[in-house]
Design a protein around this motif. Structure first.
Motif, short mmCIF file in Angstrom:
data_model
loop_
_atom_site.label_atom_id
_atom_site.label_comp_id
_atom_site.label_asym_id
_atom_site.label_seq_id
_atom_site.Cartn_x
_atom_site.Cartn_y
_atom_site.Cartn_z
N ARG A 113 0.88 -1.10 0.03
CA ARG A 113 -0.03 -0.02 -0.21
C ARG A 113 0.72 1.12 -0.06
NH1 ARG A 113 -4.47 1.10 4.46
NH2 ARG A 113 -5.65 -0.55 3.18
N ALA A 114 2.08 1.30 0.88
CA ALA A 114 2.92 2.49 0.78
C ALA A 114 3.68 2.66 -0.56
CB ALA A 114 3.94 2.23 2.02
N ASN A 115 3.73 1.49 -1.20
CA ASN A 115 4.72 1.71 -2.44
C ASN A 115 3.83 2.27 -3.42
OD1 ASN A 115 7.13 0.94 -1.95
ND2 ASN A 115 6.73 -1.36 -2.27
N CYS A 116 2.52 1.65 -3.39
CA CYS A 116 1.58 2.23 -4.56
C CYS A 116 1.31 3.71 -4.28
CB CYS A 116 0.09 1.59 -4.17
SG CYS A 116 0.06 -0.16 -4.69
N HIS A 117 1.50 4.25 -3.06
CA HIS A 117 1.28 5.82 -3.04
C HIS A 117 2.44 6.31 -3.13
CE1 HIS A 117 -2.77 5.61 -1.65
NE2 HIS A 117 -2.59 4.68 -0.75
N ARG A 118 3.64 5.80 -3.10
CA ARG A 118 4.91 6.48 -3.04
C ARG A 118 5.36 6.47 -4.83
NH1 ARG A 118 6.92 3.71 1.20
NH2 ARG A 118 8.22 2.66 -0.29
N ARG A 119 4.93 5.37 -5.50
CA ARG A 119 5.42 5.19 -6.84
C ARG A 119 4.09 4.74 -7.59
NH1 ARG A 119 9.37 0.35 -5.09
NH2 ARG A 119 9.90 0.16 -7.43
N ALA B 134 -5.38 -3.68 -5.29
CA ALA B 134 -5.58 -2.53 -5.61
C ALA B 134 -6.37 -1.66 -4.92
CB ALA B 134 -5.72 -2.16 -7.19
N GLY B 135 -7.90 -2.48 -4.75
CA GLY B 135 -8.76 -1.65 -4.05
C GLY B 135 -8.33 -1.53 -2.42
N TRP B 136 -7.64 -2.67 -2.00
CA TRP B 136 -7.61 -2.36 -0.79
C TRP B 136 -6.47 -1.44 -0.53
CZ3 TRP B 136 -2.84 -3.12 1.90
CH2 TRP B 136 -2.82 -3.25 3.46
N ALA B 137 -5.51 -1.29 -1.17
CA ALA B 137 -4.41 -0.16 -1.27
C ALA B 137 -4.92 1.13 -1.59
CB ALA B 137 -3.16 -0.73 -2.17
N LYS B 138 -6.10 1.32 -2.08
CA LYS B 138 -6.63 2.42 -2.47
C LYS B 138 -5.84 2.97 -3.75
CE LYS B 138 -9.01 3.55 1.82
NZ LYS B 138 -9.65 2.37 1.81
N VAL B 139 -5.76 2.06 -4.71
CA VAL B 139 -4.97 2.89 -6.03
C VAL B 139 -6.15 3.77 -6.55
CG1 VAL B 139 -4.25 2.10 -8.04
CG2 VAL B 139 -3.51 0.86 -6.32
N GLY C 109 0.99 1.37 -11.52
CA GLY C 109 0.52 1.37 -12.98
C GLY C 109 0.96 0.23 -13.80
N ALA C 110 2.36 0.08 -13.65
CA ALA C 110 3.05 -0.91 -14.23
C ALA C 110 2.73 -2.53 -13.99
CB ALA C 110 4.53 -0.99 -14.12
#
Length: 140
Positions: A72-78, A104-109, A83-84
Motif C-alpha cells: 500500500r505504501a509503495n502504491c502511494h509513493r510510486r 488495488a482496491g485495498w491499497a486505495k489505488v 500502474g506497471a
C-alpha cells in the motif's frame, strides 16, 4: 465457470467475421466491470455479506498483513510502478488480475489508474487471443 480465453478463441474460430478489436473491446469492458466489483469491495465501498467479512480485528496481524501494508505504501509513493504492475497483471494474468484487483482496491489505488491500466491490459490480452487463431491458420 468457463474460461473467457477459451470462449474468445472458440468464438473467433466459429465466427471469423467478428472483428478482433470489437471482440477484445467487449471482453475487456466486461472483465473490467467485473473486477471493479472486487476493487470496490476491497476498498470498503461495497458491503460484503457477513460470511465474507472478518470475524475479529485480531486477525489483522502477521507477515501477510505487513507485506500488504508495504505494498500500500509503495502504491502511494510510486504511482508509475503501481500502474506497471496493474498493466502487466491485466495483460498476462501474472500475478492473477482478480487478486491484483482486490489488492488495488485495498491499497486505495486511484480509480482512474485501475480502470485505464486494467482496460488497456485486458484489451491487449484479448486482442492477442482474438488474432492468434488467424495467425496460426495463416501459417498452415
Amino acid at each position: 465457470m468457463i474460461s473467457i480465453e477459451l470462449f474468445a478463441i472458440g468464438l473467433v474460430l466459429k465466427g471469423p467475421e467478428i472483428p478482433w478489436w470489437l471482440l477484445a473491446l467487449v471482453i475487456a469492458t466486461g472483465q473490467i466491470g467485473g473486477k471493479l466489483l472486487h476493487y470496490y469491495a476491497a476498498r470498503g465501498s461495497i458491503r460484503l455479506p457477513p460470511f465474507l467479512r472478518r470475524k475479529s480485528a485480531n486477525e489483522r496481524t502477521g507477515r501477510w498483513r505487513e507485506y500488504l501494508e508495504k505494498f500500500r505504501a509503495n502504491c502511494h509513493r510510486r504511482p508509475v510502478w503501481t500502474g506497471a504492475v496493474l498493466l502487466i497483471s491485466a495483460a498476462s494474468s501474472l500475478p492473477p488480475f482478480a487478486a491484483v484487483a482486490v489488492i488495488a482496491g485495498w491499497a486505495k489505488v486511484p480509480l482512474v489508474t485501475f480502470l485505464v491500466t486494467g482496460f488497456v491490459g485486458r484489451f491487449v490480452r484479448f486482442g492477442a487471443l482474438a488474432i492468434a487463431p488467424g495467425i496460426v491458420i495463416g501459417w498452415l
